[in-house]
Design an enzyme around this catalytic site. Structure first.
Site, PDB file in Angstrom:
ATOM      1  N   LYS A 158       0.833  -1.193   0.000  1.00 36.08           N
ATOM      2  CA  LYS A 158       0.000   0.000   0.000  1.00 36.08           C
ATOM      3  C   LYS A 158       0.873   1.250   0.000  1.00 36.08           C
ATOM      4  O   LYS A 158       2.035   1.220   0.394  1.00 36.08           O
ATOM      5  CB  LYS A 158      -0.881   0.023   1.265  1.00 36.08           C
ATOM      6  CG  LYS A 158      -1.982  -1.011   1.330  1.00 36.08           C
ATOM      7  CD  LYS A 158      -2.745  -0.846   2.639  1.00 36.08           C
ATOM      8  CE  LYS A 158      -3.833  -1.885   2.806  1.00 36.08           C
ATOM      9  NZ  LYS A 158      -4.962  -1.647   1.885  1.00 36.08           N
ATOM     10  N   ARG A 182     -10.377 -11.596   2.115  1.00 33.65           N
ATOM     11  CA  ARG A 182     -11.245 -12.658   1.611  1.00 33.65           C
ATOM     12  C   ARG A 182     -10.532 -14.009   1.601  1.00 33.65           C
ATOM     13  O   ARG A 182     -11.174 -15.052   1.694  1.00 33.65           O
ATOM     14  CB  ARG A 182     -11.760 -12.283   0.219  1.00 33.65           C
ATOM     15  CG  ARG A 182     -10.719 -12.233  -0.886  1.00 33.65           C
ATOM     16  CD  ARG A 182     -11.155 -11.412  -2.082  1.00 33.65           C
ATOM     17  NE  ARG A 182     -11.137  -9.985  -1.776  1.00 33.65           N
ATOM     18  CZ  ARG A 182     -11.457  -9.039  -2.654  1.00 33.65           C
ATOM     19  NH1 ARG A 182     -11.827  -9.372  -3.884  1.00 33.65           N
ATOM     20  NH2 ARG A 182     -11.415  -7.771  -2.310  1.00 33.65           N
TER      21      ARG A 182
END
Length: 458
Positions: free
Chosen positions: A237, A311
């Protein structure tokens, strides 16, 4: 606690809580000096406003407080950190705010995260009559504040082990069973996806589990995303994107908060709480873009981006939950930026197997001022997460429908007939409002609790 459940209001100052309409009706009946004073200070009972009215001796005689409406969960939240320190009670002259709502809103208004910084001031206290209504309000506030504390705690002090300790603590409080599977034991016990995401951190990944309730009651499985810090992995990120990633375990925090309420209020259910807890770190053994990761269900996940890790860890936990054949699975996760782009931070995205359940939850959320918004499990988009070398890829083909793609991904790991709610939430206030300071937040707890009480009794 800043709420005192007791009968005596001796030496306490009255608060007259009013909405605009009630104030307009009451104002002509007030003593002329009080009318003049309220006009001078400009009090019109706007929500979250108040006016201090002196008594004949010059000391504080009463407080007029503006509220949105009597049932608002933050009706009194602007007062505890604004009124002079001391003790107050609700006057019968004002709106009939329930003891539950008064206790809840006052405690939330008194919330301050003071682990690293002293409280800005001592909150004012509110005296309320003793009874189950006040106790329920305090239980709700306690769970919400504990959820905020978990999210607000920096990752240095809230890693996978500390998250497990938090679950172990509530298990002990309620006589629940606690266990965890840590590190390489995840591989031995067939939780490879959780291990893959968390193996690069020096803080071992784990699956945290709590079980509570009677065998004869219906089973509910709560699953919370516990990514205690998210660097993005090798798909790193930006600095701005990483700044608040201590909150990436916000789903786990909210699941823990809901679990504690279910146990405190003794809902007639059997509860399973599952937290896959990891740190998505960067190291030589980090999982990579292009890798194919095996899962507990046997499906092979192609990794399109290591920053779509939530996920991946949820896939193993959901598959494990389904093995126990629960009547309902609820997962809570700070899963996608796409949900925030679509709905903003105040509206969690709700995905549900059944349309009528989704509509019921949306209506409940609006009624309780604890909103969430229905989004579709749009089956035609499944082709967007198909993989050419695995069974499924953890990213869509492009940025379109990102929150839906993530929900469809999770659906693969549950049986077709499994009743399931997926809530993609922010778990954060980026703008301060009364009773909701900037920082970690509990979202949908009261709505989900009300739904479970209606569905299962309690």
């Amino acid at each position: 606690m800043t709420v005192l459940l007791q009968s005596s209001v001796a030496r306490a100052t009255p608060i007259i809580a009013l909405d605009r309409q009630a104030f307009q009706a009451l104002a002509p009946q007030l003593p002329k000096p009080t009318q003049n004073w309220l006009a001078t200070v400009g009090f019109v009972a706007a929500p979250d406003s108040f006016a201090l009215v002196p008594g004949a001796d010059g000391k504080l005689g009463q407080v007029f407080a503006g509220v949105a409406h009597a049932a608002h969960p933050f009706a009194l939240a602007a007062l505890p950190l604004a009124l002079p320190a001391g003790r107050y009670y609700l006057s019968d002259e004002g709106l009939a705010i329930s003891t539950e709502q008064a206790a809840l809103s006052w405690e939330l208004g008194a919330y301050q995260f003071d682990v690293y910084k002293r409280e800005s001031r001592t909150p004012a206290e509110l005296v309320l009559p003793p009874g189950v209504d006040g106790e329920r309000g305090l239980a709700l506030a306690t769970a919400i504040c504990a959820t905020r504390d978990l999210v607000n705690t920096p990752a240095e002090h809230m890693g996978p082990e500390e998250l497990a300790t938090a679950v172990q603590l509530i298990a002990k409080q309620h006589g629940a069973k606690f266990k965890q599977i840590v590190g390489d034991a995840l591989l031995k016990q067939n939780f490879p996806a959780i291990h893959a995401v968390g193996r690069a951190s020096h803080r071992a990944p784990r699956l945290i589990e709590l079980n509570w309730g009677r065998a004869k009651d219906p089973l509910i499985s709560l699953v919370g995303k516990g990514v205690c810090f998210d660097t993005g992995g090798l798909d790193l990120k930006s600095a701005e994107g990483m700044r608040q990633m201590k909150k990436d375990m916000g789903g786990a925090a909210n699941a823990i908060g809901l679990a504690s309420l279910i146990m405190t209020l003794k809902l007639p259910v059997r509860l399973q709480l599952l937290i896959p807890a990891v740190e998505n770190a960067v190291a030589g053994n980090a999982y990579r873009p292009g890798d194919v990761i095996k899962t507990r269900k046997g499906l092979q996940i192609e990794i399109g981006n290591t920053d779509a890790e939530g996920r991946v860890v949820l896939s193993d936990a959901l598959a494990y939950a389904a093995e126990h054949k629960p009547e309902l699975v609820i997962d809570l996760a700070t899963l996608t930026g796409a949900a925030r782009v679509a709905l903003g931070g105040q509206l969690p995205a709700l995905f549900a197997k059944h349309m009528d359940t989704a509509r019921e939850l949306v209506d409940l959320g609006l009624k309780l001022d604890d909103p969430l918004w229905h989004m579709p499990l749009w089956a035609p988009y499944q082709e967007g997460i198909a993989s050419s070398i695995g069974d499924i890829v953890n990213t869509g083909r492009n940025a379109l429908a990102g929150a839906i793609n993530a929900a469809l991904f999770l659906e693969y790991f549950l049986p077709l007939q499994q009743d399931w709610l997926h809530i993609d939430l922010f778990a954060w206030n980026d703008v301060a409002r009364a009773g909701r300071p900037v920082g970690g937040e509990a979202q949908t707890l009261r709505t989900l609790l009300a739904y479970l009480e209606e569905r299962f009794g309690g």
